[in-house]
Scaffold this active site. Structure first.
Site, PDB file in Angstrom:
ATOM      1  N   PHE A   4      -4.861   1.957 -19.521  1.00 25.42           N
ATOM      2  CA  PHE A   4      -5.588   3.432 -19.189  1.00 25.42           C
ATOM      3  C   PHE A   4      -6.946   2.785 -18.685  1.00 25.42           C
ATOM      4  O   PHE A   4      -8.097   3.384 -19.300  1.00 25.42           O
ATOM      5  CB  PHE A   4      -5.623   4.022 -20.615  1.00 25.42           C
ATOM      6  CG  PHE A   4      -6.150   5.558 -20.240  1.00 25.42           C
ATOM      7  CD1 PHE A   4      -5.417   6.315 -19.462  1.00 25.42           C
ATOM      8  CD2 PHE A   4      -7.107   6.098 -21.094  1.00 25.42           C
ATOM      9  CE1 PHE A   4      -5.780   7.811 -19.597  1.00 25.42           C
ATOM     10  CE2 PHE A   4      -7.389   7.453 -21.038  1.00 25.42           C
ATOM     11  CZ  PHE A   4      -6.647   8.383 -20.160  1.00 25.42           C
ATOM     12  N   LYS A  34       0.052  -5.262  -8.695  1.00 25.41           N
ATOM     13  CA  LYS A  34       0.597  -6.065  -7.666  1.00 25.41           C
ATOM     14  C   LYS A  34       1.444  -7.107  -8.347  1.00 25.41           C
ATOM     15  O   LYS A  34       2.483  -7.682  -7.735  1.00 25.41           O
ATOM     16  CB  LYS A  34      -0.776  -6.726  -6.984  1.00 25.41           C
ATOM     17  CG  LYS A  34      -1.250  -5.752  -5.953  1.00 25.41           C
ATOM     18  CD  LYS A  34      -2.738  -6.013  -5.567  1.00 25.41           C
ATOM     19  CE  LYS A  34      -3.449  -5.046  -6.615  1.00 25.41           C
ATOM     20  NZ  LYS A  34      -4.804  -5.073  -6.337  1.00 25.41           N
ATOM     21  N   VAL A  86      -0.723  -1.380  -2.207  1.00 26.20           N
ATOM     22  CA  VAL A  86      -1.360  -1.830  -0.969  1.00 26.20           C
ATOM     23  C   VAL A  86      -2.288  -0.897  -0.458  1.00 26.20           C
ATOM     24  O   VAL A  86      -1.793   0.412  -0.201  1.00 26.20           O
ATOM     25  CB  VAL A  86      -0.463  -2.250   0.168  1.00 26.20           C
ATOM     26  CG1 VAL A  86      -1.220  -2.768   1.356  1.00 26.20           C
ATOM     27  CG2 VAL A  86       0.385  -3.441  -0.378  1.00 26.20           C
ATOM     28  N   GLY A 138     -15.648   1.113  -9.079  1.00 32.26           N
ATOM     29  CA  GLY A 138     -14.132   0.799  -9.569  1.00 32.26           C
ATOM     30  C   GLY A 138     -13.365   0.163  -8.291  1.00 32.26           C
ATOM     31  O   GLY A 138     -12.087   0.275  -8.237  1.00 32.26           O
ATOM     32  N   GLU A 189     -11.216  -5.754  -9.049  1.00 32.00           N
ATOM     33  CA  GLU A 189     -10.268  -6.132  -9.800  1.00 32.00           C
ATOM     34  C   GLU A 189     -10.836  -6.361 -11.437  1.00 32.00           C
ATOM     35  O   GLU A 189     -12.214  -6.704 -11.383  1.00 32.00           O
ATOM     36  CB  GLU A 189      -9.308  -7.385  -9.669  1.00 32.00           C
ATOM     37  CG  GLU A 189      -8.640  -7.127  -8.272  1.00 32.00           C
ATOM     38  CD  GLU A 189      -7.539  -6.100  -8.591  1.00 32.00           C
ATOM     39  OE1 GLU A 189      -6.723  -6.275  -9.146  1.00 32.00           O
ATOM     40  OE2 GLU A 189      -7.571  -4.882  -7.866  1.00 32.00           O
ATOM     41  N   ASP A 194      -6.143 -11.210  -3.887  1.00 34.02           N
ATOM     42  CA  ASP A 194      -5.792  -9.800  -3.869  1.00 34.02           C
ATOM     43  C   ASP A 194      -4.972  -9.482  -2.490  1.00 34.02           C
ATOM     44  O   ASP A 194      -4.287  -8.727  -2.376  1.00 34.02           O
ATOM     45  CB  ASP A 194      -7.083  -8.891  -4.328  1.00 34.02           C
ATOM     46  CG  ASP A 194      -6.628  -7.330  -4.148  1.00 34.02           C
ATOM     47  OD1 ASP A 194      -5.983  -6.772  -4.997  1.00 34.02           O
ATOM     48  OD2 ASP A 194      -6.855  -6.698  -3.207  1.00 34.02           O
ATOM     49  N   LYS A 216      -1.328  -8.667  -1.223  1.00 30.52           N
ATOM     50  CA  LYS A 216      -0.811  -7.431  -0.451  1.00 30.52           C
ATOM     51  C   LYS A 216      -0.114  -7.878   0.667  1.00 30.52           C
ATOM     52  O   LYS A 216       0.587  -7.118   1.120  1.00 30.52           O
ATOM     53  CB  LYS A 216      -2.147  -6.651   0.001  1.00 30.52           C
ATOM     54  CG  LYS A 216      -2.683  -5.908  -1.330  1.00 30.52           C
ATOM     55  CD  LYS A 216      -4.095  -5.355  -1.094  1.00 30.52           C
ATOM     56  CE  LYS A 216      -4.720  -4.505  -2.371  1.00 30.52           C
ATOM     57  NZ  LYS A 216      -6.141  -4.502  -2.340  1.00 30.52           N
TER      58      LYS A 216
HETATM   59  N1  HSE Z   1      -9.583  -4.683  -5.941  1.00 28.00           N
HETATM   60  C1  HSE Z   1      -8.864  -3.905  -4.890  1.00 28.00           C
HETATM   61  C2  HSE Z   1      -9.553  -3.933  -3.754  1.00 28.00           C
HETATM   62  C3  HSE Z   1      -8.395  -2.746  -5.569  1.00 28.00           C
HETATM   63  O1  HSE Z   1     -10.558  -4.125  -3.712  1.00 28.00           O
HETATM   64  O2  HSE Z   1      -8.932  -3.625  -2.580  1.00 28.00           O
HETATM   65  C4  HSE Z   1      -7.222  -2.048  -4.737  1.00 28.00           C
HETATM   66  O3  HSE Z   1      -6.056  -2.812  -4.723  1.00 28.00           O
END
Ligand code: HSE
Length: 342
Positions: free
Chosen positions: A10, A124, A151, A205, A208, A219, A223
């Protein structure tokens, strides 16, 4: 049929999804005849809440803001018990991404799919380390394993290629796949320090739970692995992607690029040459005339070289609470509308 949803995790994405569902409840019913109950939420920090007839989401959001835990409808279930014991028929797996081995999220997905519950996830880990196994299990059990949010947040990439672009072959992919680093590079160019820009990305937000995954390129590496395996049908291993993040770039490098009418971008690429798969994530100094140079802040972009359409470029938000919440909604609606994407 009304969907009965359980949320595992959450955090930002789950809360974004809840905000959207609360704000658009009537519109979704009117336009798509879509109805839902969130029957269970399990979170490592807040505990577990369950009501087979549907939880009061507004109330739960208030509880975590005031008490940092769920107060009403609580049960003593962990994530696996929540998946097994709740009456949910859809599990939204929104726990943290683990890029070491994808666990425990892979186990959550496996448990749900084995019980013939659909899985929608923006995590992911399962998509990188177990996509083929999990989608096979989903098919066997006649349920869906949908991962649009993994992605470019809600910007349609996977579902677009699997849906309207079905029949096309993707020969290579190249783009900017991490919102946090693109945001940091944009802000550094405007004169903000690396640390302040990262803090801002965390507040918004984008980053990660462990921002190392963003800034070291892991990250984006996850992807590009997902795109290679899901859309290009390759068998690319996460660890085989060469990877360098943005942590070695200094303000001096940024200034130097500016003087040369260029910009640093963290670029992810995958291409199959003969039998060899070449995949990398690395900072590239692109001339301002390059299409990717104009992609700023948390926006992402990917260019696919295709056999039938030439280059197809998709540009849109790559991260964010509402943007990724929307990815989950779009997969929930696909299930509701029986769209047979994959
Ligand atoms: N931390 C990732 C980014 C979040 O900044 O793209 C989305 O996958």
């Amino acid at each position: 049929m009304k969907q009965r949803i359980a949320l595992i995790g959450f955090g930002t994405v789950a809360q974004g999804l809840c905000e959207i569902l609360l704000n658009k409840k009537n519109e979704l019913k009117k336009n798509y005849n879509y109805e839902f109950d969130i029957v269970a939420i399990n979170d490592i920090k807040y505990g577990t809440a369950y009501n087979p007839k549907g939880l009061n989401i507004k109330n739960l959001l208030k509880e975590i803001n005031e008490h940092r835990k769920f107060i009403s409808n609580t049960v003593k279930w962990d994530a696996i018990q929540t998946i097994k014991k709740s009456n949910a028929n859809i599990i939204c797996e929104l726990s943290y991404t683990n890029l070491i081995d994808g666990q425990p999220a892979i186990e959550y997905c496996k448990t749900a799919l084995s019980l013939k519950k659909h899985v929608v996830t923006s995590n992911k880990g399962p998509a990188v380390f177990a996509y083929k196994k999990l989608s096979k299990l989903a098919k066997k059990n006649n349920v869906k394993f949908l991962i649009e949010g993994t992605v470019m947040s809600g910007t349609p990439v996977l579902n677009l290629v699997k849906g309207p672009l079905a029949g096309i072959k993707i020969l290579s992919a190249k783009g900017i796949l991490n919102g946090t680093t693109n945001f940091i590079l944009t802000k550094m160019e405007e004169g903000m320090s690396y640390n302040d820009a990262l803090l801002e990305a965390q507040k918004l937000g984008y980053a990660e739970a462990d921002p190392t995954n963003d800034v070291e390129g892991y990250d984006a590496k996850a992807k590009i692995t997902i795109l290679a395996n899901v859309l290009m049908n390759l068998n690319l291993k996460f660890h085989d992607v060469q990877c360098e993040g943005i942590t070695k770039l200094t303000q001096l490098d940024i200034e130097e690029a500016k003087r040369n009418n260029a910009r640093w971008k963290l670029v992810a690429t995958v291409e199959k040459i003969g039998d060899e798969i070449k995949a990398s994530v690395k900072p590239e100094m692109l001339p301002l005339s390059h299409p990717l140079a104009g992609v700023l802040e948390s926006t992402n972009a990917i260019t696919f070289k295709t056999d039938l359409l030439g280059d197809v470029t998709i540009v849109g938000k790559g991260a964010g609470k509402i943007e990724t919440g929307f990815a989950i909604l779009s997969d929930l609606l696909s299930i509701h509308m029986h769209k047979n994407l994959y």
